[in-house]
Design an enzyme around this catalytic site. Sequence first.
Site, mmCIF file in Angstrom:
data_model
loop_
_atom_site.group_PDB
_atom_site.id
_atom_site.type_symbol
_atom_site.label_atom_id
_atom_site.label_comp_id
_atom_site.label_asym_id
_atom_site.label_seq_id
_atom_site.Cartn_x
_atom_site.Cartn_y
_atom_site.Cartn_z
ATOM 1 N N HIS A 83 1.497 11.934 -5.747
ATOM 2 C CA HIS A 83 0.751 12.011 -4.496
ATOM 3 C C HIS A 83 1.608 12.637 -3.413
ATOM 4 O O HIS A 83 2.833 12.674 -3.514
ATOM 5 C CB HIS A 83 0.290 10.617 -4.056
ATOM 6 C CG HIS A 83 1.416 9.643 -3.853
ATOM 7 N ND1 HIS A 83 2.012 8.986 -4.902
ATOM 8 C CD2 HIS A 83 2.061 9.225 -2.742
ATOM 9 C CE1 HIS A 83 2.977 8.206 -4.443
ATOM 10 N NE2 HIS A 83 3.038 8.334 -3.125
ATOM 11 N N CYS A 140 6.701 2.738 1.807
ATOM 12 C CA CYS A 140 7.206 3.847 1.002
ATOM 13 C C CYS A 140 7.136 5.120 1.838
ATOM 14 O O CYS A 140 6.526 5.132 2.905
ATOM 15 C CB CYS A 140 6.408 3.997 -0.298
ATOM 16 S SG CYS A 140 4.685 4.467 -0.069
#
Length: 671
Positions: A65, A191
Amino acid sequence: MSELITAGLVDVDLSAETKQAAARSLAERMVAAGRVTDIEGFLADVAAREAQMPTGLDGGIGIPHCRSEHVTAPTLAFGRSASGIDFGAPDGPADLIFLIAAPAGADDDHLTILSSLARRLMDAEFTDALRAERDPAAVAALIRGEETAVPGGPASPSVPAPVQAAGEAPATGAPAPAASAPFRIVAVTSCPTGIAHTYMAAESLQKAGEAAGVELVVETQGSAGFTRLDPRVIAAADAVILAHDVEVREKDRFAGKPTVDVGVKAAINRPAELIADVRGKAARGETTAAATATAPMDTGAPGDHFGTRLRKWLMTGVSYMVPFVAAGGLLIALAFAIGGYEINTAPSVAEHFVWTETASWAALLFQIGGAAFGFLVPVLAGYIAYGMVDRPGLVPGIVGGAIAVTVNAGFLGGLAAGLIAGAVVMAIQRVNVPPVLRGVMPVVVIPLISSAVVGFLMFVVVGKPIASLQKAMTDWLSGLSGGNAVLLGVLLGLMMCFDLGGPVNKVAYAFAVGGLATPTDGSLKVMAAVMAAGMVPPLGMALATAVRGKLFTKTELDNGKAAWVLGASFISEGAIPFAAADPLRVIPSAMVGGAVTGALSMAFDATLRAPHGGIFVVPLIGQPLLYLLAIAAGTVVTATLVVLLKSRRKAETAAAAPAAPAAEAKVPAAV
């Protein structure tokens, strides 16, 4: 609001064998659906994200991603592989692959949906349904959270509704009644992109908390929002888990509590271990101090191999040491440039300083730089121990490093002192002590005992042998000449360009920086070769984009302009975008160019007292013209190889062009 995923974005028979091929296959579906405008630019962004941290997860899941300017709307493509594709997960290949594409300015509604999906991936019933369903439309419906079976396909098993985002009322309400007295944990997950791992880690921790019978509340600091935990919940918590790959915002809220600080994937893969670890710290009375502005490096999770943890411990020490080296080294180099090499014999400026004399100012710079260098080995040792056991390791580590300087054990002594200090503190922390003593353990008992033990070992047992080894290494570096020096330059050049700022690069840089603590002609040559080679990868890629721009994407051409400045400043990471997009051509080319530069720098007897600075410290370099020639030669070699290899790939692609229509026919039309 357009749907994140449609039947046309689903491939239930993904035939790709590598993660790059899988990303390309799914990205082609996004292009066909009008969701991605530049596939090469988008894939470069995906690869750059993958280079930060593998996106494979336990349970056969891969979630490549990124955020990208080439994405027009938040989009999700799904592929199911029969043979499995390696995304770097500890338990093996992934058969469920989700390619998540988010625009640079994605709206909160879409990102909230993506975060909910990430949580649902931790649910076995949901993933089992994805493996069983054959109809792409039904798979898309499952992922969208629609529970109704799709006509023509098997009934879709019911999947749970998306988990409520952490930070909302149920998650951040008042603590449980005191009568039940549960063990309470607060956690933060985050993250780099804040899209997937953040929420998967939160879900994994919450499920493990339920299984362990503890009360666990998670704050997700991701793209879908940042809702602070209720201060009452934090105050009532018995312990804290921080699972993050970026700085935790407002970290000082959790000061004074037992804390486990790990990377976000540790929370996904080993949540039960983290809960057990933090409960153990609470039982031993270990607490943390107020957070600093800069988060410490990831110092390793309990399940990491010893070699991985050792590397992280050493890199923690090096990362805190480098600012001292940079400040001290540049001040000393400036002092030599202003006052000449004899300035090292000048009297103390505290006793003799004349405002109008250049020599006095040069002596001042030299002595300040020398003071900064005096902290180099103690800081290295202290923060190696800090990487191993957190704050309790600082005192024995710094004391051991200072003793290493006293017995002339130098850089190697600092490494040993840090590791010994961390090991001693670990041993002390395993001892069960009465509750009445737990409060004074971190402040009095651990520093006292560990400092005494480390001091004894460094003074009496290991200090002198290490000092002898340090002297032998210094003498070897001082005697380097001819072929030996050139071979060392080749090796250092290869290491500097292998992973562009990664662990191997850092090992070579730490070796060079360590030599500056006891500078000799040989160690100054090593520092020169390391910096020269580290400048080559971004400079080589910048030159390649300038001479053969048609071989690169628009994004890479833009990166090439910035790479000139990054390379000239000795920032090897400037080549990472190119290496992430095409590692098989870029990295070998950079390594060859770096090896050439390192060898030439050594052959030219170039020296360097400054640990950083690139071309901006050229006046402080011995043999500066030949040094620049070595950098130029490596840059040209790297650019030439990259151009040749990319041209060959383009020619092979053109030769295979007749097969393209057949391949394109496999991509379904946009739905």
